[in-house]
Design a protein around this motif. Structure first.
Motif, short mmCIF file in Angstrom:
data_model
loop_
_atom_site.label_atom_id
_atom_site.label_comp_id
_atom_site.label_asym_id
_atom_site.label_seq_id
_atom_site.Cartn_x
_atom_site.Cartn_y
_atom_site.Cartn_z
N GLN A 54 0.82 -1.21 0.00
CA GLN A 54 0.00 0.00 0.00
C GLN A 54 0.86 1.26 0.00
O GLN A 54 0.55 2.25 -0.68
N THR A 55 1.95 1.21 0.73
CA THR A 55 2.86 2.35 0.76
C THR A 55 3.44 2.61 -0.62
O THR A 55 3.56 3.76 -1.07
N THR A 56 3.78 1.54 -1.33
CA THR A 56 4.34 1.67 -2.68
C THR A 56 3.30 2.23 -3.65
O THR A 56 3.62 2.99 -4.56
N LEU A 57 2.03 1.83 -3.45
CA LEU A 57 0.95 2.22 -4.38
C LEU A 57 0.10 3.35 -3.80
O LEU A 57 -1.10 3.45 -4.10
N ALA A 58 0.71 4.19 -2.99
CA ALA A 58 -0.05 5.20 -2.24
C ALA A 58 -0.92 6.07 -3.12
O ALA A 58 -2.02 6.48 -2.71
N LEU A 77 -7.38 -2.69 2.32
CA LEU A 77 -6.51 -1.52 2.48
C LEU A 77 -6.54 -0.70 1.20
O LEU A 77 -6.29 -1.23 0.11
N CYS A 78 -6.84 0.59 1.33
CA CYS A 78 -6.87 1.47 0.16
C CYS A 78 -6.85 2.92 0.61
O CYS A 78 -7.55 3.29 1.56
N ASN A 79 -6.07 3.75 -0.08
CA ASN A 79 -6.00 5.17 0.25
C ASN A 79 -6.96 6.02 -0.58
O ASN A 79 -7.10 7.21 -0.33
N ASP A 80 -7.60 5.42 -1.58
CA ASP A 80 -8.46 6.16 -2.49
C ASP A 80 -9.90 6.13 -1.99
O ASP A 80 -10.55 5.08 -1.98
N SER A 81 -10.42 7.26 -1.56
CA SER A 81 -11.76 7.30 -0.96
C SER A 81 -12.85 6.98 -1.96
O SER A 81 -13.88 6.38 -1.61
N ALA A 82 -12.65 7.32 -3.24
CA ALA A 82 -13.68 7.07 -4.25
C ALA A 82 -13.88 5.58 -4.47
O ALA A 82 -15.03 5.09 -4.50
#
Length: 475
Positions: A54-58, A77-82
């Motif tokens: 996830q850190t790599t694909l932030a 795990l995902c940083n993209d809210s959409a």
């Protein structure tokens, strides 16, 4: 194009299964459970690996997930809210089951069904609600059993590039499996099956001076009676219990000169070649093929196997095939309607009277001359639980018989003297093995063993209790 053509049959088979589950293109049935096992080794190792990825694909719209073997999403795990909001809308979230029977053809469902890396793009999904995504998923093996622990799933928008998605999922699944193995208390993963096909010489077990127990002979009789009535037989039981040997014996009692072949299921990527190798044998006279471990087959292969068996099934007389699995419940759904009779093989721990008879037989087979077991060695063999069943007994006897013609306790491995306990680390296993080695040396007392080990007698007794070590003739 070549890759698309190769994948298409798996997707078609998955769509057919989705229809049989009663799903429609407009309806999914994700089932919610109130709890997720966050204490499992899979969860621990999988989330650790995915956090690093996830850190790599932030900055990428990719959701990273861990599921168990039933398709239950354990972590996302995902940083993209959409994409997170969108996945919540289709219930691809922790706590929901997303196997094929719940959501139709999708990446993680296909990977679990076929036990193979899978990439499902946009329109390849069975349900329209998932066609806005591309999903790549890869199975993760269980380091204790070699079976299926779960999967790693990567999901992104369908209009995003998917070229590297499957490669990333494979790397994450491989790293998860490696981390699980490293933390699995020093146990080794079972080797991937190679799908051997070999001839079974069951008569070697049949002609013996000592008869086996009623538990075994009764099961053989049940299988023989079912085979004689022209029924398709599935033999079930724990790994290594002797399922293939049992059905082979039953066949030989009815047709002594029959040619019996065993086809062990292979790794998922080798199934197509494996089927091509032995299916022509079904058409030959006086031949029976025992397909072992059908519960480990990919879903598409089970469907193909059911088609093959249906085409060769006879109207009367002995059927040209038989199946083995751990239980009827684990039989693939396409094969269950073909089975007319289920015979269960009792585990070796339930028939301790067979242990010495089998041990003498295996020693004679491997050494080509008889060996003797001392009373202490005999008691140790009969008192052991044999989690690996007959297969484990044969390995223990084979190794002991190469060392001596009179097998005593010091010729046996440490596991035989150890009761059921929690898994051991490598250092603990080494300590236990050294304790057993010293304690089983001929004429050695506990005090002498303690002196050699540099421990006090009390410490030796405490360690024996800790590891569940029970030696014949010693309390």
């Amino acid at each position: 194009m070549e890759k698309a053509v190769a994948v298409a049959p798996r997707l078609r088979a998955s769509w057919l299964r989705s229809e049989r589950y009663g799903l429609t293109e407009d309806e999914m049935r994700p089932v919610f459970t109130g709890s997720v096992d966050t204490g499992s080794l899979l969860y621990e190792c999988g989330t650790e690996v995915l956090r690093g990825l996830q850190t790599t694909l932030a900055n990428e719209p990719i959701s990273l997930m861990i599921t168990d073997s039933d398709g239950l999403v354990l972590a996302r795990l995902c940083n993209d809210s959409a994409i997170n909001r969108s996945l919540d809308g289709v219930h691809l979230a922790p706590g929901f089951y997303f196997a094929e029977r719940n959501a139709g053809t999708n990446g993680l469902g296909l990977a679990l069904a076929d036990r193979a890396p899978s990439l499902v793009r946009a329109e390849e999904h069975f349900c329209t609600g998932l066609r806005g995504y591309t999903c790549a998923a890869v199975p993760v093996p269980d380091p204790h059993t070699g079976g299926l622990a779960g999967s790693v799933n990567l999901t992104t928008w369908s209009d995003s590039s998917s070229e590297l998605l499957l490669a990333l999922a494979q790397a994450a699944a491989g790293n998860t499996a490696a981390l699980m193995l490293a933390r699995a208390s020093g146990r080794k993963v079972r080797p991937t099956p190679r799908g051997e096909v070999f001839r079974v010489y069951a008569d070697r077990l049949q002609h013996r001076d000592e008869p086996l127990s009623p538990g075994w002979t009764g099961a053989v009789g049940q299988a023989r009676d079912a085979v004689e009535r022209g029924r398709v037989v599935a033999v079930t039981g724990e790994p290594g219990a002797g399922k293939t040997a049992l059905v082979s014996l039953a066949r030989r009692e009815l047709r002594a000169r029959e040619r019996v072949l065993s086809a062990r299921t292979p790794a998922p990527e080798d199934v197509e070649a494996w089927l091509t190798l032995w299916t022509p044998e079904l058409e030959k006279d006086s031949t029976c093929v025992i397909v072992s471990g059908v519960d480990t087959l990919p879903a598409w292969a089970a469907t193909e196997l059911a088609r093959i068996f249906t085409s060769v099934r006879t109207g009367e007389g002995l059927q040209p095939f038989a199946l083995t699995a751990e239980s009827f419940d684990t039989l693939p759904e396409p094969l269950k309607p073909l089975v007319d009779a289920v015979v269960e093989v009792p585990p070796l721990r339930s028939r301790p009277d067979d242990v010495l008879a089998l041990a003498h037989h295996f020693a004679l087979t491997d050494r080509h001359r008889a060996v003797t077991f001392t009373p202490s060695a005999a008691r140790a063999l009969q008192g052991y639980e044999w989690p690996g069943n007959v297969r484990e007994l044969r390995q223990v006897v084979r190794e002991a018989a190469t060392r001596a013609e009179v097998i005593d306790v010091h010729h046996l491995p440490a596991e035989v003297f150890t009761g059921a306990s929690r898994p051991l680390s490598r250092l603990q296993a080494l300590e236990r093995d050294e304790l057993v080695r010293c304690l089983t040396e001929p004429g050695t007392t506990v005090a002498q063993a303690a002196q050699r080990l540099g421990m006090g007698r009390a410490t030796v007794y405490r360690k024996m209790a800790q590891y569940g070590i029970k030696l014949p003739g010693r309390s």
